[in-house]
Motif scaffolding. Structure first.
Motif, PDB file in Angstrom:
ATOM      1  N   ASP A 181       0.808  -1.219   0.000  1.00 38.59           N
ATOM      2  CA  ASP A 181       0.000   0.000   0.000  1.00 38.59           C
ATOM      3  C   ASP A 181       0.843   1.271   0.000  1.00 38.59           C
ATOM      4  O   ASP A 181       0.465   2.269  -0.585  1.00 38.59           O
ATOM      5  CB  ASP A 181      -0.905   0.022   1.242  1.00 38.59           C
ATOM      6  CG  ASP A 181      -2.106  -0.880   1.059  1.00 38.59           C
ATOM      7  OD1 ASP A 181      -2.267  -1.391  -0.052  1.00 38.59           O
ATOM      8  OD2 ASP A 181      -2.862  -1.059   2.027  1.00 38.59           O
ATOM      9  N   TYR A 182       1.987   1.222   0.694  1.00 41.25           N
ATOM     10  CA  TYR A 182       2.731   2.477   0.792  1.00 41.25           C
ATOM     11  C   TYR A 182       3.303   2.901  -0.551  1.00 41.25           C
ATOM     12  O   TYR A 182       3.530   4.094  -0.777  1.00 41.25           O
ATOM     13  CB  TYR A 182       3.809   2.441   1.883  1.00 41.25           C
ATOM     14  CG  TYR A 182       4.815   1.330   1.780  1.00 41.25           C
ATOM     15  CD1 TYR A 182       4.687   0.190   2.561  1.00 41.25           C
ATOM     16  CD2 TYR A 182       5.918   1.427   0.951  1.00 41.25           C
ATOM     17  CE1 TYR A 182       5.614  -0.829   2.504  1.00 41.25           C
ATOM     18  CE2 TYR A 182       6.856   0.422   0.888  1.00 41.25           C
ATOM     19  CZ  TYR A 182       6.695  -0.715   1.665  1.00 41.25           C
ATOM     20  OH  TYR A 182       7.622  -1.708   1.594  1.00 41.25           O
ATOM     21  N   THR A 184       1.598   2.381  -3.415  1.00 42.66           N
ATOM     22  CA  THR A 184       0.414   3.008  -4.013  1.00 42.66           C
ATOM     23  C   THR A 184       0.182   4.383  -3.405  1.00 42.66           C
ATOM     24  O   THR A 184      -0.140   5.340  -4.113  1.00 42.66           O
ATOM     25  CB  THR A 184      -0.828   2.128  -3.766  1.00 42.66           C
ATOM     26  OG1 THR A 184      -0.498   0.783  -4.077  1.00 42.66           O
ATOM     27  CG2 THR A 184      -1.976   2.572  -4.643  1.00 42.66           C
ATOM     28  N   ALA A 185       0.365   4.476  -2.082  1.00 39.85           N
ATOM     29  CA  ALA A 185       0.168   5.763  -1.419  1.00 39.85           C
ATOM     30  C   ALA A 185       1.132   6.806  -1.967  1.00 39.85           C
ATOM     31  O   ALA A 185       0.739   7.942  -2.256  1.00 39.85           O
ATOM     32  CB  ALA A 185       0.359   5.615   0.092  1.00 39.85           C
ATOM     33  N   ARG A 187       2.467   6.760  -4.871  1.00 39.13           N
ATOM     34  CA  ARG A 187       2.066   7.039  -6.247  1.00 39.13           C
ATOM     35  C   ARG A 187       0.868   7.988  -6.284  1.00 39.13           C
ATOM     36  O   ARG A 187       0.791   8.858  -7.138  1.00 39.13           O
ATOM     37  CB  ARG A 187       1.703   5.735  -6.965  1.00 39.13           C
ATOM     38  CG  ARG A 187       2.742   4.667  -6.847  1.00 39.13           C
ATOM     39  CD  ARG A 187       3.852   4.809  -7.832  1.00 39.13           C
ATOM     40  NE  ARG A 187       3.386   4.778  -9.196  1.00 39.13           N
ATOM     41  CZ  ARG A 187       3.713   5.677 -10.095  1.00 39.13           C
ATOM     42  NH1 ARG A 187       4.489   6.668  -9.778  1.00 39.13           N
ATOM     43  NH2 ARG A 187       3.268   5.577 -11.313  1.00 39.13           N
ATOM     44  N   THR A 191       4.263  10.802  -6.744  1.00 40.92           N
ATOM     45  CA  THR A 191       5.677  10.459  -6.832  1.00 40.92           C
ATOM     46  C   THR A 191       5.912   9.665  -8.111  1.00 40.92           C
ATOM     47  O   THR A 191       5.192   8.718  -8.390  1.00 40.92           O
ATOM     48  CB  THR A 191       6.088   9.609  -5.616  1.00 40.92           C
ATOM     49  OG1 THR A 191       5.624  10.250  -4.435  1.00 40.92           O
ATOM     50  CG2 THR A 191       7.594   9.456  -5.537  1.00 40.92           C
ATOM     51  N   SER A 192       6.936  10.053  -8.878  1.00 41.54           N
ATOM     52  CA  SER A 192       7.199   9.378 -10.146  1.00 41.54           C
ATOM     53  C   SER A 192       7.816   8.007  -9.874  1.00 41.54           C
ATOM     54  O   SER A 192       8.304   7.730  -8.778  1.00 41.54           O
ATOM     55  CB  SER A 192       8.158  10.213 -10.986  1.00 41.54           C
ATOM     56  OG  SER A 192       9.381  10.345 -10.298  1.00 41.54           O
ATOM     57  N   TRP A 193       7.812   7.147 -10.877  1.00 40.00           N
ATOM     58  CA  TRP A 193       8.370   5.805 -10.698  1.00 40.00           C
ATOM     59  C   TRP A 193       9.820   5.821 -10.241  1.00 40.00           C
ATOM     60  O   TRP A 193      10.153   5.153  -9.254  1.00 40.00           O
ATOM     61  CB  TRP A 193       8.229   4.964 -11.977  1.00 40.00           C
ATOM     62  CG  TRP A 193       6.970   4.192 -12.039  1.00 40.00           C
ATOM     63  CD1 TRP A 193       6.085   4.153 -13.068  1.00 40.00           C
ATOM     64  CD2 TRP A 193       6.415   3.332 -11.022  1.00 40.00           C
ATOM     65  NE1 TRP A 193       5.021   3.334 -12.743  1.00 40.00           N
ATOM     66  CE2 TRP A 193       5.208   2.829 -11.504  1.00 40.00           C
ATOM     67  CE3 TRP A 193       6.826   2.970  -9.744  1.00 40.00           C
ATOM     68  CZ2 TRP A 193       4.399   1.960 -10.766  1.00 40.00           C
ATOM     69  CZ3 TRP A 193       6.028   2.110  -9.000  1.00 40.00           C
ATOM     70  CH2 TRP A 193       4.837   1.618  -9.521  1.00 40.00           C
ATOM     71  N   GLY A 199      13.225   5.898  -3.431  1.00 40.59           N
ATOM     72  CA  GLY A 199      12.851   6.310  -2.076  1.00 40.59           C
ATOM     73  C   GLY A 199      12.168   5.238  -1.260  1.00 40.59           C
ATOM     74  O   GLY A 199      12.312   5.207  -0.032  1.00 40.59           O
ATOM     75  N   HIS A 200      11.422   4.357  -1.907  1.00 42.47           N
ATOM     76  CA  HIS A 200      10.650   3.378  -1.138  1.00 42.47           C
ATOM     77  C   HIS A 200      11.043   1.933  -1.440  1.00 42.47           C
ATOM     78  O   HIS A 200      11.147   1.127  -0.533  1.00 42.47           O
ATOM     79  CB  HIS A 200       9.154   3.550  -1.420  1.00 42.47           C
ATOM     80  CG  HIS A 200       8.617   4.877  -0.976  1.00 42.47           C
ATOM     81  ND1 HIS A 200       8.368   5.161   0.346  1.00 42.47           N
ATOM     82  CD2 HIS A 200       8.316   5.995  -1.664  1.00 42.47           C
ATOM     83  CE1 HIS A 200       7.912   6.400   0.440  1.00 42.47           C
ATOM     84  NE2 HIS A 200       7.881   6.938  -0.764  1.00 42.47           N
ATOM     85  N   ASN A 204      13.536  -0.634   1.060  1.00 44.51           N
ATOM     86  CA  ASN A 204      12.821  -1.747   1.672  1.00 44.51           C
ATOM     87  C   ASN A 204      13.346  -3.113   1.257  1.00 44.51           C
ATOM     88  O   ASN A 204      13.109  -4.098   1.946  1.00 44.51           O
ATOM     89  CB  ASN A 204      11.323  -1.646   1.379  1.00 44.51           C
ATOM     90  CG  ASN A 204      10.628  -0.759   2.388  1.00 44.51           C
ATOM     91  OD1 ASN A 204      10.438  -1.153   3.531  1.00 44.51           O
ATOM     92  ND2 ASN A 204      10.303   0.461   1.981  1.00 44.51           N
TER      93      ASN A 204
END
Ligand SMILES: Nc1ncnc2c1ncn2[C@@H]1O[C@H](COP(=O)(O)OP(=O)(O)OP(=O)(O)O)[C@@H](O)[C@H]1O
Ligand SMILES: [Mg+2]
Lengths: 293, 278
Positions: A181-182, A184-185, A187, A191-193, A199-200, A204
């Motif tokens: 979900d984060y 998608t959140a 996005r 936020t661009s791809w 960043g995410h 992770n």
């Protein structure tokens, strides 16, 4: 000695781990760092100082310790300790170089594969599986045939072979994170791809990835020793531990030091980085860091 | 103006215009079926339906963020931009600016490895261009605005270090940081306990009114929807069964399904009493 036939493991995040005590965790990491540091120091020292020249054959054949030769000499009269030191440098270089190649190619391919859809996804997955099934040794021979038997050829071959493993791991990890979900959140907030990945996604997958890369380092060191043993590694006078093992093989019963010493250092380095990987797994794994949900 | 009267809102510019939105899986299941509705700027629309009726998928389709293996057809015009079939680049520009989302489950909607402050700073910096210390104080301000009492601690915390209610406020702050024309709230209170739920609704209501933001409020709870919206769209199995001003739907439901929903609505009466005057 047989070539470590790429039993390259993929590390999965261990989500239901019993919590490891902080002390044991850091003990593993410390032990690993100490063992590895020993070899790294030898390697660094070899850059600025060596007891003898690498091609100095003045020592007398298969001499015992003494006369400045800490561990004696080999069958050509070269100082064993000097060779061990350059061998340490080559081992560390091989490990770092291969892992760098594997990380660069593997992460790039893995991220692309994770984003690919339809036939491209299938093609990339199949390509990676084939590359993984392809023996490192065969790949190394191809690279050596195409270039020449040098350390960089060995690094390239090992790194490429490992990059397939890294890519497959990264593909799975990225796919898993992308479904969260984060992502998608992020996005939905525009936020661009590329930024989402940087960043995410990468942070992770990083804990799992870095542990795997540490393991790959150990495997790369073994693979380089194996290639050198077969004469596909760094050419003389650069003594690789693998070549030292091969050269000392015939005289093992009369002068065991020549084979024992590189063998022991090889074990020290590989065990060291594996302990580091283990320690990192426990300290970096978000599942063990994240207590409450 | 009486709360029943929505003519003021519907006469505003149309911010979101959905026509015949249909979401299909690749294997042919129709999950959202020929859905049409509009949201005017400043208007607050409730999307209501039981679990699995396609509410979340509808919100994702509005921003072109359907999961792999699903395609949307029809037309979704968000602030004049056609979303269905639009290239990624155009969608990125629309997301956040024209519409932002607060998700159903606040824990999973926050990056577990990123401090709260940075997660808010990201959209904030993109919109305002602030950097460094100014950005930090803007983040603190954003946290204060969602009534978080220890903004500095929370800015430094990871998601697992704060409570569920605090997480949902952070998520709301993230969405508001984009200053969107339309706030899409996908059951933002479902994961919270009742007292926190009421606070959260109140907060959302206040903030949205302050900014005259349009809201698409998704819920399965009619009482909750009645509290924060003007108009409601009832969804069943991906199809709209009823639409109208919220009080009309509540007092005189036309569709069979809505009637059942109204009958089952938990503490509906008290919720209507709570409804803040305008
Ligand atoms: N990724 C997916 N792949 C396939 N089917 C899905 C996927 N996500 C949702 N669905 C299906 O689509 C339908 C609508 O799902 P959706 O998440 O929109 O429901 P919802 O109305 O938001 O429910 P809830 O109130 O429980 O959140 C469900 O039947 C669900 O099983
Ligand atoms: Mg939902």
């Amino acid at each position: 000695m047989t070539l470590p036939a790429a039993p390259l493991k993929e590390t999965e995040p261990t989500e239901s781990n019993a919590p490891v005590s902080r002390r044991r965790r850091s003990a593993t990491l410390w032990a690993g760092c100490s063992l590895t540091a020993l070899i790294v120091l030898l390697a660094l020292l070899s850059l600025v100082w060596l007891p003898f020249d690498t091609d100095d054959t003045s020592g007398g054949r298969l001499a015992g310790p003494g006369d400045g030769h800490l561990l004696g000499t080999d069958k050509l009269g070269r100082d064993l300790f000097t060779q061990l030191m350059t061998g340490a440098r080559i081992a560390v270089q091989a490990g770092l170089g291969s892992v760098a190649v594997a990380a660069l190619v593997g992460v790039t391919l893995g991220v692309l594969a994770a984003f690919a859809q339809g036939w491209l996804d299938d093609t990339l997955a199949a390509f990676l599986d084939i590359l993984i099934a392809f023996p490192t040794l065969l790949l190394a021979m191809l690279v050596v045939a195409a270039r020449s038997a040098t350390l960089s050829s060995a690094i390239l071959a090992i790194g490429l072979a490992q990059s397939a493993v890294v890519a497959r791991l990264v593909r799975i990890l990225v796919k898993r994170v992308l479904a969260r979900d984060y992502v998608t959140a992020a996005r939905t907030s525009g936020t661009s791809w590329p930024r989402t990945v940087a960043g995410h996604v990468l942070p992770n997958i990083w804990p799992t990835l870095v542990v795997n890369l540490a393991l790959q380092f150990g495997l790369a060191v073994l693979a380089e020793a194996g290639l050198s043993y077969l004469g596909l590694g760094a050419p003389p006078p650069n003594a690789s531990w693998g070549r030292m093992l091969q050269e000392a093989q015939a005289t093992f019963t009369t002068a065991p030091a020549g084979a024992l010493a590189p063998g022991i250092l090889l074990v020290v380095l590989v065990v060291g980085v594996n302990l580091i990987a283990d320690g990192l797994r426990d300290t970096l794994d978000p599942a063990t860091r994240r207590r409450r949900t | 103006m009486s709360p029943r009267d929505t003519s003021f809102h519907t006469s505003g510019d149309t911010l979101l215009d959905v026509r015949g939105l249909t979401v299909r899986t690749d294997d042919g299941r129709v999950l959202v079926d020929d859905l049409s509705f509009t949201v005017a700027s400043g208007e607050r629309l409730g999307l209501i339906g039981e679990s699995g009726s396609g509410k979340s998928l509808t919100t994702l389709a509005l921003l072109g963020l359907l999961p792999d293996g699903m395609t949307a057809t029809g037309s979704v015009e968000l602030a004049g931009t056609q979303v269905v079939g639009a290239p990624e680049k155009r969608l990125t520009a629309v997301r956040g600016r024209d519409a932002a989302v607060v998700f159903q489950e606040p824990l999973t909607a926050l990056d577990p490895l990123m401090r709260m402050g940075r997660q808010i700073a990201e959209p904030l910096a993109r919109r305002t261009g602030l950097r460094g210390r100014e950005l930090n104080s803007a983040v603190t301000e954003a946290l204060v605005r969602v009534r978080l009492s220890e903004p500095d601690r929370i800015a430094r915390a990871f998601p697992h270090e704060i409570s569920g209610g605090q997480r949902q406020r952070v998520a709301l702050a993230m969405a508001l940081a984009c200053d969107p024309g339309l706030l899409i709230a996908d059951e933002p209170t479902t994961a919270l306990d009742v007292s926190v739920q009421a606070e959260m609704l109140d907060l959302l209501d206040t903030l949205v009114r302050e900014r005259e933001m349009a809201v698409l409020f998704v819920s399965h709870d009619l009482a909750v929807v009645a509290k924060v919206t003007d108009r409601v769209l009832v969804l069943k199995d991906g199809r709209a069964v009823e639409e109208g001003p919220v009080l009309d739907v509540v007092t005189a439901p036309r569709a069979e399904y809505t009637r059942a929903l109204v009958a089952g609505a938990r503490k509906l009466e008290s919720a209507l009493d709570l409804r803040s005057p305008r």
